[in-house]
Scaffold this active site. Structure first.
Site, short mmCIF file in Angstrom:
data_model
loop_
_atom_site.label_atom_id
_atom_site.label_comp_id
_atom_site.label_asym_id
_atom_site.label_seq_id
_atom_site.Cartn_x
_atom_site.Cartn_y
_atom_site.Cartn_z
N GLU A 105 -12.56 -12.83 -2.77
CA GLU A 105 -12.74 -14.18 -2.22
C GLU A 105 -13.93 -14.29 -1.29
OE1 GLU A 105 -8.93 -15.06 -0.47
OE2 GLU A 105 -8.17 -15.95 -2.32
N GLU A 113 0.58 5.77 -7.03
CA GLU A 113 0.49 5.78 -5.57
C GLU A 113 0.81 7.15 -4.98
OE1 GLU A 113 4.59 4.37 -3.64
OE2 GLU A 113 3.60 2.78 -4.78
#
Length: 295
Positions: free
Chosen positions: A81, A112
């Site tokens: 963004e 992870e």
């Protein structure tokens, strides 16, 4: 085994599955308010992160986001963004997600847990001492993130660890630790809820504050956006009108002369300059609209 706060079942909503619709919605909304308070309590650490990051960004550093699952996806979101909002170069906002880019859309189980891969992924982007690395983990102990953290520290980058449990390794071992103590979730262990909300708020706050410090905001106006679609073209016109007091036709005509760069149009109109002169004034002022107007 000690249970993390983010994994501990909430005693307030033990009968959640029996709530009426309005009670169910109310429980989720009320719980989300605690995310805001958790970020507010961490405000001193967040401000410290901004202060430490600014000189690195002025020196040409990058923002590097590292996470897994929900936390990693929030890092990706913040990174992508920055370009349309503030014209922040794509190459200076890097997001690393456990499991690779595909994990943005489909969970890659087990990724992870790979500490070595986290370190390798971080080293692959060649971190430098002017870079800022955000290490995101609700639990605060995600191996992938910890591997990246130690690789980033070894490279001399500024590390900012963001976790949702107190005394978490990610926050404790980073140069600056931000603990967002959101406590138990309405749905036990679902850190996409208020833990995720708090991380989104913290990241928005840090990156937006950095952009203000880097002169991408004039007053409270977003003056360094990329007008890449019809909506943003209209927004550029409105921002220019608001900042300068000119009519729509004048704002649009000036913007058309500078590829709809609001900063340039504002300086040109307020200084009574051509857009080329305004661009030069901004360059001398290191991008600061206020300094360009004063100079």
């Amino acid at each position: 085994m000690t249970m993390l706060k983010t994994e501990t079942p909430s005693q307030r909503h033990a009968l959640l599955d029996q709530y009426a619709d309005d009670e169910l919605v109310g429980a989720f909304l009320d719980d989300q308010l605690e995310a805001v308070e958790a970020v507010r309590r961490a405000a001193p650490q967040i401000a410290a992160a901004v202060a430490a990051a600014v000189p690195r960004m002025r020196a040409g550093g990058r923002l590097i986001y590292v996470g897994a699952g929900t936390s990693g996806r929030l890092g990706v979101l913040d990174s992508v963004e920055l370009y349309p909002t503030f014209s922040w170069p794509h190459e200076r906002a890097v997001a690393l997600l456990a499991g690779g880019a595909g994990a943005m859309f489909k969970a890659v189980e087990g990724a992870e847990d790979d500490r070595a891969q986290g370190a390798a992924d971080l080293r692959a982007v060649q971190p430098q001492d002017r870079d800022v690395v955000f290490l995101l983990a609700a639990s605060g102990g995600t191996p992938y993130v910890l591997g990246a953290l130690h690789a980033a520290r070894a490279a001399g980058a500024l590390t900012i660890g963001i976790a949702n449990n107190t005394d978490a390794p990610v926050a404790r071992e980073a140069e600056i630790g931000v603990t967002l103590d959101t406590g138990e979730e309405v749905i036990s262990g679902s850190t996409r809820l208020k833990a995720g909300t708090s991380q989104k708020i913290a990241l928005n706050t840090i990156s937006s504050a950095l952009m203000v410090r880097l002169h991408k905001v004039y007053g409270n106006l977003m003056v360094d956006l990329k007008a890449s679609n019809a909506k943003l073209v209209q927004r550029s016109v409105r921002l220019t009108m608001h900042a300068t007091g000119v009519d729509e036709a004048t704002a649009r005509a000036t913007l058309e002369q500078c590829d709809f760069h609001v900063k340039v149009a504002v300086v040109a109109l307020l200084n009574g300059q051509s857009t080329a002169e305004a661009e030069a004034a901004l360059a001398r002022a290191q991008g600061s609209v206020r300094a360009a107007l004063a100079g």
